[in-house]
Write a protein that holds these residues in place. Structure first.
Motif, mmCIF file in Angstrom:
data_model
loop_
_atom_site.group_PDB
_atom_site.id
_atom_site.type_symbol
_atom_site.label_atom_id
_atom_site.label_comp_id
_atom_site.label_asym_id
_atom_site.label_seq_id
_atom_site.Cartn_x
_atom_site.Cartn_y
_atom_site.Cartn_z
ATOM 1 N N ILE A 13 0.791 -1.042 -0.125
ATOM 2 C CA ILE A 13 -0.096 -0.023 -0.056
ATOM 3 C C ILE A 13 0.811 1.286 -0.208
ATOM 4 O O ILE A 13 1.874 1.336 0.949
ATOM 5 C CB ILE A 13 -1.055 -0.031 1.423
ATOM 6 N N VAL A 23 -8.120 3.774 0.230
ATOM 7 C CA VAL A 23 -7.899 2.195 0.413
ATOM 8 C C VAL A 23 -8.633 1.561 1.478
ATOM 9 O O VAL A 23 -8.977 0.340 1.190
ATOM 10 C CB VAL A 23 -6.217 2.137 0.834
ATOM 11 N N LEU A 208 -1.844 -1.472 -4.201
ATOM 12 C CA LEU A 208 -2.920 -0.278 -4.135
ATOM 13 C C LEU A 208 -2.287 1.122 -4.248
ATOM 14 O O LEU A 208 -1.493 1.466 -3.049
ATOM 15 C CB LEU A 208 -3.866 -0.641 -2.756
ATOM 16 N N GLN A 263 -4.995 1.632 -9.281
ATOM 17 C CA GLN A 263 -4.786 3.001 -8.947
ATOM 18 C C GLN A 263 -5.808 3.809 -9.480
ATOM 19 O O GLN A 263 -6.695 3.104 -10.554
ATOM 20 C CB GLN A 263 -3.532 3.382 -9.596
ATOM 21 N N LEU A 288 -12.171 2.135 -6.429
ATOM 22 C CA LEU A 288 -10.851 1.269 -6.482
ATOM 23 C C LEU A 288 -11.302 -0.302 -6.089
ATOM 24 O O LEU A 288 -10.689 -1.038 -6.436
ATOM 25 C CB LEU A 288 -10.207 1.869 -5.364
ATOM 26 N N ILE A 292 -10.879 -3.763 -8.211
ATOM 27 C CA ILE A 292 -9.811 -4.777 -7.519
ATOM 28 C C ILE A 292 -10.918 -6.207 -7.833
ATOM 29 O O ILE A 292 -10.543 -7.067 -8.433
ATOM 30 C CB ILE A 292 -9.907 -4.756 -6.206
#
Length: 310
Positions: A13, A23, A208, A263, A288, A292
């Protein structure tokens, strides 16, 4: 459906201050989808600055939602605007450390780095910090004897002490992003293969980012810039170039690794100490998280794949 993970799963991270909000929100979505907490998903967590806070949180068993709440509740207080923060160029630092330190102590407890390694199940947490005294990046790891007795809180504070924002820790340790490791994905890949001995072919590494600011510099009159006008573009160039370099290194030297870099491209610049952006960052975190789950990799990885020699 999220692309299946391999036998071992690691996460790296980036740094970014309050932008860690996105995040933690993304991790909340991942947890909801898998039906497991972060500490059950990841066996290795590497982080720089705000990434070290989240990595340590994973190490002690906090969920993504708990960490998101921590960021949203503390953002205004940790980055409270005062005369000191507004006249930071006349002071040694903008924000006192005590609020952040107390919050970390409350949520991370009195555990040492060694305690993480000796826990069951075992978890490896790698935290980067820059040592001003020795002019080198420190990789603070729970299995290293020299760091085993370090309180986790101290390691996180060292990694998060951005110069001019927070006081230096022990008069020598500052933000790990001062070196080349604001994005610690290569650190995590090296840890996977050469320290933990995991087979990259059996390992997934999730990287991330904490957002990429848009290009807003007007270069039409670049030859007439004053010295101070170079500061922002030069810092931005260093940070973005270093982050992309780490991605490229992982792609180049760990070909068997299931490496996934995610990103977000911001529509406007967001400062690392701007808590008013928390709702916006939460929305970015939703985006984000969807990236994923859909395995929608960052465009920097796609460019590297397209330009790689055959």
């Amino acid at each position: 459906m999220v692309k299946p993970f391999r036998k071992h799963v690691a996460i790296a991270i980036d740094g970014g201050g309050i932008k860690g909000v996105m995040v933690t929100r993304a991790l909340t979505l991942l947890e909801q989808h898998l039906g497991r907490g972060c500490s059950e998903i990841f066996q290795l967590a590497a982080g720089t600055s705000t990434g070290s806070i989240i990595s340590a949180g994973i190490g002690v068993g906090l969920t993504g939602n708990e960490m998101h709440q921590l960021y949203t509740e503390l953002g205004d207080r940790v980055f409270r605007k005062t005369l000191r923060s507004r006249l930071w160029f006349l002071s040694h630092y903008r924000y006192p450390r005590e609020l952040l330190q107390n919050a970390l102590a409350q949520n991370l407890g009195s555990l040492t780095m060694g305690d993480l390694w000796n826990s069951s199940p075992r978890i490896d947490v790698v935290i980067t910090a820059f040592d001003l005294l020795e002019s080198r990046t420190r990789f603070i790891k729970p299995w290293k004897a020299e760091y085993a007795t370090w309180p986790v809180v101290k390691a996180v504070l060292a990694s998060s002490s951005v110069p001019t924002y927070f006081p230096v820790v022990d008069n020598r340790y500052v933000d790990g992003g001062v070196g080349s490791y604001a994005n610690p994905c290569y650190v995590a890949a090296y840890e996977i293969k050469h320290c933990l001995g995991w087979d990259p072919a059996e390992t997934t590494l999730i990287s991330l980012g904490t957002g990429r600011d848009p290009h807003v510099v007007n270069v039409d009159h670049v030859n007439r810039w004053w010295v101070w006008q170079w500061l922002s573009p030069l810092l931005g160039a260093f940070m973005n170039s270093a982050a992309d370099q780490q991605v490229h290194l992982v792609d180049t030297f760990f070909e068997d690794l299931d490496f996934r870099r995610f990103q977000i491209d911001f529509t406007r610049p967001i400062a690392m100490d701007d808590p008013s952006a928390i709702p916006e960052l939460t929305a970015y975190g939703e985006e984000l998280g969807r990236m994923i789950l859909a395995d929608k990799l960052d465009w920097s990885m796609q460019i590297q794949a397209a330009t790689a020699p055959v």
